[in-house]
Design a protein around this motif. Sequence first.
Motif, PDB file in Angstrom:
ATOM      1  N   VAL A  14       0.831  -1.207   0.000  1.00 17.60           N
ATOM      2  CA  VAL A  14       0.000   0.000   0.000  1.00 17.60           C
ATOM      3  C   VAL A  14       0.869   1.263   0.000  1.00 17.60           C
ATOM      4  CG1 VAL A  14      -1.826   1.290   1.163  1.00 17.60           C
ATOM      5  CG2 VAL A  14      -1.902  -1.216   1.140  1.00 17.60           C
ATOM      6  N   LEU A  15       1.550   1.551   1.083  1.00 13.01           N
ATOM      7  CA  LEU A  15       2.298   2.802   1.206  1.00 13.01           C
ATOM      8  C   LEU A  15       3.614   2.717   0.451  1.00 13.01           C
ATOM      9  CD1 LEU A  15       1.768   5.465   2.785  1.00 13.01           C
ATOM     10  CD2 LEU A  15       3.259   4.569   4.575  1.00 13.01           C
ATOM     11  N   PRO A  16       3.976   3.753  -0.323  1.00 12.04           N
ATOM     12  CA  PRO A  16       5.278   3.743  -0.999  1.00 12.04           C
ATOM     13  C   PRO A  16       6.438   3.700  -0.008  1.00 12.04           C
ATOM     14  CG  PRO A  16       3.831   5.402  -1.954  1.00 12.04           C
ATOM     15  CD  PRO A  16       3.163   4.918  -0.700  1.00 12.04           C
ATOM     16  N   ALA A  17       7.623   3.393  -0.514  1.00 14.96           N
ATOM     17  CA  ALA A  17       8.772   3.126   0.343  1.00 14.96           C
ATOM     18  C   ALA A  17       9.203   4.333   1.165  1.00 14.96           C
ATOM     19  CB  ALA A  17       9.940   2.619  -0.502  1.00 14.96           C
ATOM     20  N   ALA A  18       9.259   5.515   0.562  1.00 12.73           N
ATOM     21  CA  ALA A  18       9.791   6.678   1.280  1.00 12.73           C
ATOM     22  C   ALA A  18       8.968   7.021   2.522  1.00 12.73           C
ATOM     23  CB  ALA A  18       9.905   7.876   0.345  1.00 12.73           C
ATOM     24  N   ALA A  40      15.340   2.893   0.826  1.00 14.17           N
ATOM     25  CA  ALA A  40      13.953   2.427   0.830  1.00 14.17           C
ATOM     26  C   ALA A  40      13.546   2.241  -0.631  1.00 14.17           C
ATOM     27  CB  ALA A  40      13.058   3.432   1.530  1.00 14.17           C
ATOM     28  N   LYS A  41      13.368   0.991  -1.018  1.00 14.60           N
ATOM     29  CA  LYS A  41      13.147   0.663  -2.433  1.00 14.60           C
ATOM     30  C   LYS A  41      11.684   0.345  -2.698  1.00 14.60           C
ATOM     31  CE  LYS A  41      14.129  -2.675  -6.033  1.00 14.60           C
ATOM     32  NZ  LYS A  41      12.657  -2.698  -6.301  1.00 14.60           N
ATOM     33  N   ASP A  42      11.090   1.020  -3.656  1.00 15.24           N
ATOM     34  CA  ASP A  42       9.707   0.731  -4.018  1.00 15.24           C
ATOM     35  C   ASP A  42       9.597  -0.626  -4.695  1.00 15.24           C
ATOM     36  OD1 ASP A  42       7.970   2.910  -3.189  1.00 15.24           O
ATOM     37  OD2 ASP A  42       9.176   4.168  -4.510  1.00 15.24           O
ATOM     38  N   LEU A  43       8.408  -1.193  -4.637  1.00 12.52           N
ATOM     39  CA  LEU A  43       8.161  -2.521  -5.189  1.00 12.52           C
ATOM     40  C   LEU A  43       8.088  -2.482  -6.716  1.00 12.52           C
ATOM     41  CD1 LEU A  43       5.447  -3.705  -2.658  1.00 12.52           C
ATOM     42  CD2 LEU A  43       7.859  -4.398  -2.716  1.00 12.52           C
ATOM     43  N   GLU A  44       8.575  -3.546  -7.320  1.00 12.07           N
ATOM     44  CA  GLU A  44       8.569  -3.653  -8.782  1.00 12.07           C
ATOM     45  C   GLU A  44       7.147  -3.756  -9.338  1.00 12.07           C
ATOM     46  OE1 GLU A  44      11.359  -3.562 -10.818  1.00 12.07           O
ATOM     47  OE2 GLU A  44      12.380  -3.012  -8.939  1.00 12.07           O
ATOM     48  N   VAL A  45       6.218  -4.236  -8.544  1.00  8.25           N
ATOM     49  CA  VAL A  45       4.848  -4.392  -9.026  1.00  8.25           C
ATOM     50  C   VAL A  45       4.253  -3.047  -9.428  1.00  8.25           C
ATOM     51  CG1 VAL A  45       3.669  -4.181  -6.794  1.00  8.25           C
ATOM     52  CG2 VAL A  45       2.697  -5.659  -8.576  1.00  8.25           C
ATOM     53  N   TYR A  46       4.798  -1.948  -8.892  1.00  7.41           N
ATOM     54  CA  TYR A  46       4.295  -0.611  -9.208  1.00  7.41           C
ATOM     55  C   TYR A  46       5.210   0.167 -10.146  1.00  7.41           C
ATOM     56  CZ  TYR A  46       1.182  -1.670  -5.342  1.00  7.41           C
ATOM     57  OH  TYR A  46       0.258  -2.270  -4.524  1.00  7.41           O
ATOM     58  N   ALA A  47       6.179  -0.516 -10.753  1.00 11.13           N
ATOM     59  CA  ALA A  47       7.118   0.173 -11.640  1.00 11.13           C
ATOM     60  C   ALA A  47       6.463   0.615 -12.942  1.00 11.13           C
ATOM     61  CB  ALA A  47       8.311  -0.733 -11.945  1.00 11.13           C
ATOM     62  N   THR A  48       5.353  -0.017 -13.301  1.00  5.53           N
ATOM     63  CA  THR A  48       4.603   0.331 -14.507  1.00  5.53           C
ATOM     64  C   THR A  48       3.155   0.626 -14.128  1.00  5.53           C
ATOM     65  OG1 THR A  48       4.239  -2.038 -14.886  1.00  5.53           O
ATOM     66  CG2 THR A  48       6.082  -1.008 -16.050  1.00  5.53           C
ATOM     67  N   SER A  82       5.178  -6.817   5.011  1.00  6.27           N
ATOM     68  CA  SER A  82       3.981  -7.264   4.295  1.00  6.27           C
ATOM     69  C   SER A  82       4.364  -7.874   2.942  1.00  6.27           C
ATOM     70  CB  SER A  82       2.995  -6.106   4.150  1.00  6.27           C
ATOM     71  OG  SER A  82       1.721  -6.572   3.773  1.00  6.27           O
ATOM     72  N   GLY A  83       3.888  -7.298   1.823  1.00  4.51           N
ATOM     73  CA  GLY A  83       4.287  -7.819   0.523  1.00  4.51           C
ATOM     74  C   GLY A  83       5.784  -7.761   0.315  1.00  4.51           C
ATOM     75  N   GLY A  84       6.411  -6.707   0.845  1.00  5.76           N
ATOM     76  CA  GLY A  84       7.864  -6.622   0.792  1.00  5.76           C
ATOM     77  C   GLY A  84       8.529  -7.690   1.643  1.00  5.76           C
ATOM     78  N   GLY A  85       7.868  -8.119   2.725  1.00  6.39           N
ATOM     79  CA  GLY A  85       8.390  -9.206   3.539  1.00  6.39           C
ATOM     80  C   GLY A  85       8.354 -10.531   2.798  1.00  6.39           C
ATOM     81  N   ALA A 170      -4.819  -3.341  -7.987  1.00  8.84           N
ATOM     82  CA  ALA A 170      -4.236  -4.240  -8.991  1.00  8.84           C
ATOM     83  C   ALA A 170      -2.936  -4.851  -8.480  1.00  8.84           C
ATOM     84  CB  ALA A 170      -3.998  -3.497 -10.300  1.00  8.84           C
ATOM     85  N   GLY A 171      -2.132  -4.048  -7.785  1.00  9.36           N
ATOM     86  CA  GLY A 171      -0.877  -4.562  -7.255  1.00  9.36           C
ATOM     87  C   GLY A 171      -1.090  -5.621  -6.191  1.00  9.36           C
ATOM     88  N   ILE A 172      -2.046  -5.392  -5.308  1.00  9.97           N
ATOM     89  CA  ILE A 172      -2.337  -6.383  -4.261  1.00  9.97           C
ATOM     90  C   ILE A 172      -2.868  -7.667  -4.884  1.00  9.97           C
ATOM     91  CG2 ILE A 172      -3.787  -6.878  -2.256  1.00  9.97           C
ATOM     92  CD1 ILE A 172      -3.647  -3.826  -1.654  1.00  9.97           C
ATOM     93  N   ARG A 173      -3.732  -7.543  -5.883  1.00 10.04           N
ATOM     94  CA  ARG A 173      -4.235  -8.740  -6.563  1.00 10.04           C
ATOM     95  C   ARG A 173      -3.092  -9.509  -7.226  1.00 10.04           C
ATOM     96  NH1 ARG A 173      -8.730  -5.056  -7.983  1.00 10.04           N
ATOM     97  NH2 ARG A 173     -10.640  -5.836  -6.990  1.00 10.04           N
ATOM     98  N   ALA A 174      -2.118  -8.784  -7.788  1.00 14.52           N
ATOM     99  CA  ALA A 174      -0.964  -9.447  -8.406  1.00 14.52           C
ATOM    100  C   ALA A 174      -0.172 -10.231  -7.368  1.00 14.52           C
ATOM    101  CB  ALA A 174      -0.081  -8.417  -9.104  1.00 14.52           C
TER     102      ALA A 174
END
Length: 261
Positions: A14-18, A40-48, A82-85, A170-174
């Motif tokens: 949900v929340l971005p890395a920063a 703090a690295k954002d998730l690849e699922v949100y890169a596009t 969470s998803g990053g874990g 969409a990211g959570i569903r992925a």
Amino acid sequence: MNTTEQVILLPGSVLPAAPAYGALIEALHDQLGDQLEAVAKDLEVYATDEPPADYSLDHEVDGVLREANNRGWDTFHLVGYSGGGASALAFAARYPHRLRSLALLEPAWAGNWDWSPAHTELWKKFDALRDLPPEEFMAQFVRLGVRPGVTAGLPTGTGPQPPWMAKRPAGIRAFMRTFATYDLDRAALAAFAQPVYFALGSLSNPDEYVEIAERLGRVFPTFHLEVFEGRHHFDPPHRVEPARVAAALTQTWSRTHRAVA
């Protein structure tokens, strides 16, 4: 001898890395000063704009590897929430030799083995959310992450939403799709000798996060669990009690130096 601690921190879905890790990184700097290099690295699922059609946790693993290589880090600490874990667990299974330690802040998933009946029923409830409209999806998703009756600290979803929120359903569903099929290598995790730290909120859904902590505690040879009373998955310790989490991380990291001394 002073040692610079190099760490990559992966946020939840949900929340971005920063904003997710700003307070924790500040607390780590307070304790370590110049002996800290943190990203703090954002998730690849949100890169596009939309998750890749073939998205899996391997996208996140490759993203962490690319980040570390671009920085010239042969080894580093990895923190994931969470998803990053879940992504951090997948990285530890594939590239254990690259990690000095692993910190798990309530990973959203930890393999498809040894599930209890209660955990299985919970994931049936998560699966039932997939076709809901985005706003209803997010509201139900949040409720499933905490103990029944917990409302304090929950995001309400009311009022104007930041632009990045539009990508979240969409990211959570992925993530949910890859969790259903991803082969997390239990044997590789059982061979992971580096320190593993797990932060758990006492008000998080026990059928998810307590079970995950207990299962991983039986897998990792070096595993330390810390329970944060009055905290839950959406009121997480790393944002609400960053100094305490920073102290736990630095203590975990110090054990890696003692192990190689």
